[in-house]
Scaffold this motif. Structure first.
Motif, PDB file in Angstrom:
ATOM      1  N   GLN A  14       0.852  -1.188   0.000  1.00  0.00           N
ATOM      2  CA  GLN A  14       0.000   0.000   0.000  1.00  0.00           C
ATOM      3  C   GLN A  14       0.885   1.234   0.000  1.00  0.00           C
ATOM      4  O   GLN A  14       1.919   1.263   0.655  1.00  0.00           O
ATOM      5  CB  GLN A  14      -0.889   0.018   1.253  1.00  0.00           C
ATOM      6  CG  GLN A  14      -1.798  -1.191   1.384  1.00  0.00           C
ATOM      7  CD  GLN A  14      -2.878  -1.187   0.332  1.00  0.00           C
ATOM      8  OE1 GLN A  14      -3.405  -0.144  -0.021  1.00  0.00           O
ATOM      9  NE2 GLN A  14      -3.214  -2.360  -0.172  1.00  0.00           N
ATOM     10  N   PHE A  15       0.435   2.278  -0.721  1.00  0.00           N
ATOM     11  CA  PHE A  15       1.201   3.511  -0.809  1.00  0.00           C
ATOM     12  C   PHE A  15       0.317   4.696  -0.493  1.00  0.00           C
ATOM     13  O   PHE A  15      -0.894   4.637  -0.679  1.00  0.00           O
ATOM     14  CB  PHE A  15       1.793   3.659  -2.213  1.00  0.00           C
ATOM     15  CG  PHE A  15       2.802   2.592  -2.534  1.00  0.00           C
ATOM     16  CD1 PHE A  15       4.134   2.766  -2.217  1.00  0.00           C
ATOM     17  CD2 PHE A  15       2.410   1.413  -3.151  1.00  0.00           C
ATOM     18  CE1 PHE A  15       5.066   1.783  -2.507  1.00  0.00           C
ATOM     19  CE2 PHE A  15       3.328   0.425  -3.445  1.00  0.00           C
ATOM     20  CZ  PHE A  15       4.666   0.613  -3.114  1.00  0.00           C
ATOM     21  N   GLN A  16       0.956   5.786  -0.068  1.00  0.00           N
ATOM     22  CA  GLN A  16       0.211   7.002   0.217  1.00  0.00           C
ATOM     23  C   GLN A  16      -0.438   7.508  -1.060  1.00  0.00           C
ATOM     24  O   GLN A  16       0.048   7.290  -2.167  1.00  0.00           O
ATOM     25  CB  GLN A  16       1.143   8.066   0.783  1.00  0.00           C
ATOM     26  CG  GLN A  16       1.696   7.709   2.128  1.00  0.00           C
ATOM     27  CD  GLN A  16       2.655   8.775   2.633  1.00  0.00           C
ATOM     28  OE1 GLN A  16       3.079   9.660   1.906  1.00  0.00           O
ATOM     29  NE2 GLN A  16       2.994   8.677   3.909  1.00  0.00           N
ATOM     30  N   GLU A  17      -1.533   8.200  -0.882  1.00  0.00           N
ATOM     31  CA  GLU A  17      -2.324   8.668  -2.016  1.00  0.00           C
ATOM     32  C   GLU A  17      -1.506   9.478  -3.023  1.00  0.00           C
ATOM     33  O   GLU A  17      -1.693   9.344  -4.231  1.00  0.00           O
ATOM     34  CB  GLU A  17      -3.510   9.498  -1.513  1.00  0.00           C
ATOM     35  CG  GLU A  17      -4.490   9.859  -2.602  1.00  0.00           C
ATOM     36  CD  GLU A  17      -5.725  10.543  -2.061  1.00  0.00           C
ATOM     37  OE1 GLU A  17      -6.365  11.246  -2.860  1.00  0.00           O
ATOM     38  OE2 GLU A  17      -6.049  10.384  -0.873  1.00  0.00           O
ATOM     39  N   ARG A  48       0.488   6.884  -5.094  1.00  0.00           N
ATOM     40  CA  ARG A  48      -0.179   5.617  -5.398  1.00  0.00           C
ATOM     41  C   ARG A  48      -0.195   5.276  -6.890  1.00  0.00           C
ATOM     42  O   ARG A  48      -0.101   4.116  -7.278  1.00  0.00           O
ATOM     43  CB  ARG A  48      -1.607   5.656  -4.855  1.00  0.00           C
ATOM     44  CG  ARG A  48      -2.246   4.281  -4.753  1.00  0.00           C
ATOM     45  CD  ARG A  48      -3.544   4.324  -4.001  1.00  0.00           C
ATOM     46  NE  ARG A  48      -3.251   4.550  -2.584  1.00  0.00           N
ATOM     47  CZ  ARG A  48      -4.046   5.211  -1.764  1.00  0.00           C
ATOM     48  NH1 ARG A  48      -5.169   5.733  -2.189  1.00  0.00           N
ATOM     49  NH2 ARG A  48      -3.717   5.376  -0.503  1.00  0.00           N
TER      50      ARG A  48
END
Length: 57
Positions: A13-16, A19
């Protein structure tokens, strides 16, 4: 010389903000890798290339 880079190996998962462009080895290939082995191999390859370029081989 100072060389700095980052490599995502296991992150899913990555920060918005990143992303759309960020990824990781695990996300792309579905495998877990040993981070120490990646670092070791990268350093060995970089050293070999630098030595060849400098004529030390």
């Amino acid at each position: 010389m100072l060389l700095v880079f980052g490599m995502n190996t296991r992150q899913k998962q990555f920060q918005e903000e990143v992303r759309e462009t960020a990824t990781s080895i695990q996300k792309e290939f579905g495998i877990e890798i040993d981070r120490n082995e990646v670092i070791k191999e990268f350093c060995n390859q970089m050293e070999n290339k630098l030595r060849k370029r400098m004529g030390e081989f």
